[in-house]
Design a protein around this motif. Structure first.
Motif, short mmCIF file in Angstrom:
data_model
loop_
_atom_site.label_atom_id
_atom_site.label_comp_id
_atom_site.label_asym_id
_atom_site.label_seq_id
_atom_site.Cartn_x
_atom_site.Cartn_y
_atom_site.Cartn_z
N UNK A 67 54.01 21.01 23.28
CA UNK A 67 52.10 20.89 22.86
C UNK A 67 52.01 21.81 23.25
N UNK A 68 50.30 22.23 23.35
CA UNK A 68 49.26 22.94 23.39
C UNK A 68 48.76 22.79 25.15
N UNK A 69 49.21 21.51 25.40
CA UNK A 69 49.04 21.75 27.05
C UNK A 69 50.38 21.37 28.42
N UNK A 70 51.60 22.33 27.66
CA UNK A 70 52.29 22.52 27.93
C UNK A 70 52.12 24.11 28.16
N UNK A 71 51.36 25.05 27.98
CA UNK A 71 50.97 26.47 27.91
C UNK A 71 50.49 26.39 29.67
N UNK A 72 51.50 27.50 30.08
CA UNK A 72 51.51 27.82 31.90
C UNK A 72 52.31 29.19 31.43
N UNK A 73 52.47 29.21 32.94
CA UNK A 73 53.88 30.09 33.73
C UNK A 73 54.47 29.80 34.41
N UNK A 74 55.63 29.68 34.16
CA UNK A 74 56.62 28.77 33.97
C UNK A 74 57.58 29.48 35.56
N UNK A 75 57.57 28.84 36.19
CA UNK A 75 58.72 29.38 37.63
C UNK A 75 59.63 29.06 37.89
N UNK A 76 60.68 29.77 38.24
CA UNK A 76 61.58 29.22 38.82
C UNK A 76 62.25 29.45 40.39
N UNK A 77 62.59 28.26 40.89
CA UNK A 77 62.82 28.63 42.46
C UNK A 77 63.91 27.78 43.05
N UNK A 78 64.42 27.99 44.00
CA UNK A 78 65.41 28.00 44.53
C UNK A 78 65.62 27.20 46.21
N UNK A 79 65.99 25.92 45.94
CA UNK A 79 66.09 25.75 47.28
C UNK A 79 67.16 25.78 48.16
N UNK A 80 67.37 26.28 49.28
CA UNK A 80 68.43 26.42 50.38
C UNK A 80 68.95 24.81 50.49
N UNK A 81 69.20 24.08 49.76
CA UNK A 81 69.79 22.50 50.16
C UNK A 81 70.50 22.73 48.65
N UNK A 82 71.49 21.13 48.62
CA UNK A 82 72.40 21.29 47.63
C UNK A 82 71.28 20.01 46.68
N UNK A 83 69.77 18.96 47.83
CA UNK A 83 69.35 19.05 46.41
C UNK A 83 68.06 19.14 47.08
N UNK A 84 67.11 19.64 45.34
CA UNK A 84 65.45 20.25 46.53
C UNK A 84 64.62 18.74 45.91
N UNK A 85 64.16 18.33 45.16
CA UNK A 85 63.35 16.73 45.37
C UNK A 85 62.50 18.26 44.48
N UNK A 86 61.42 17.23 44.10
CA UNK A 86 60.32 17.68 43.74
C UNK A 86 58.63 18.62 44.12
N UNK A 87 59.60 18.63 45.70
CA UNK A 87 57.90 19.36 46.29
C UNK A 87 57.88 20.55 46.41
N UNK A 88 57.42 21.64 46.41
CA UNK A 88 57.68 22.94 46.42
C UNK A 88 57.64 23.34 47.39
N UNK A 89 57.39 22.63 48.52
CA UNK A 89 58.18 23.22 50.11
C UNK A 89 59.18 23.00 50.82
N UNK A 90 59.87 22.81 49.64
CA UNK A 90 61.22 22.75 49.36
C UNK A 90 62.12 23.55 49.43
N UNK A 91 61.23 24.42 48.33
CA UNK A 91 62.02 26.01 48.00
C UNK A 91 62.04 27.10 48.41
N UNK A 92 63.07 27.35 48.40
CA UNK A 92 62.34 28.84 49.62
C UNK A 92 62.23 30.20 49.01
N UNK A 93 62.76 30.35 47.46
CA UNK A 93 62.68 31.68 46.70
C UNK A 93 61.81 31.53 45.71
N UNK A 94 61.27 32.45 44.60
CA UNK A 94 60.21 32.04 44.05
C UNK A 94 60.65 33.24 43.02
N UNK A 95 61.17 33.45 41.94
CA UNK A 95 60.88 34.10 40.75
C UNK A 95 58.87 34.57 40.81
#
Length: 124
Positions: free
Chosen positions: A87-115
């Motif tokens: 949809x047009x509202x999906x327009x955005x910059x999309x980022x991949x992120x990695x969390x140094x854990x087996x489960x990460x969840x929805x909070x960006x604070x849980x992620x350690x590395x970003x593309x």
């Protein structure tokens, strides 16, 4: 240190599909839970989807449920985001992120590395 490189963004018409890829390097990929976030102009970064270390658990934002699918291939050190019925509202910059854990969840604070992000533009 983990390096993440996204690819697969572009311009697509509403109703179309794109598949984003995120290639990881630097550490053992299967040790990390992975996520996708997006940021539209003038808006805050928001959670899109996440997947646990083995790929057995996935989580989605309500606005993409049934349209987007996150998956990973640990042998290729890559996580994917298949986006359908865009949809047009999906327009955005999309980022991949990695969390140094087996489960990460929805909070960006849980992620350690970003593309660096990849642009997705959906025209109406």
């Amino acid at each position: 240190q983990v390096q993440l490189v996204e690819s697969g963004g572009g311009l697509v018409q509403a109703g179309g599909s794109l598949r984003l890829s995120c290639a990881a390097s630097g550490r053992t990929f299967s040790n990390y839970a992975m996520g996708w976030f997006r940021q539209a102009p003038g808006k805050e970064r928001e959670f899109v989807a996440a997947i646990n270390w083995s790929g057995t658990n996935t989580y989605y934002a309500e606005f993409v449920k049934g349209r987007f699918t996150i998956s990973r291939d640990n042998a290729k050190n890559t996580v994917y985001l298949q986006m359908n019925s865009l949809k047009p509202e999906d327009t955005a910059v999309y980022y991949c992120a990695a969390a140094n854990a087996r489960y990460s969840g929805r909070s960006s604070a849980n992620y350690d590395y970003w593309g660096q992000g990849t642009q997705v533009t959906v025209s109406s």
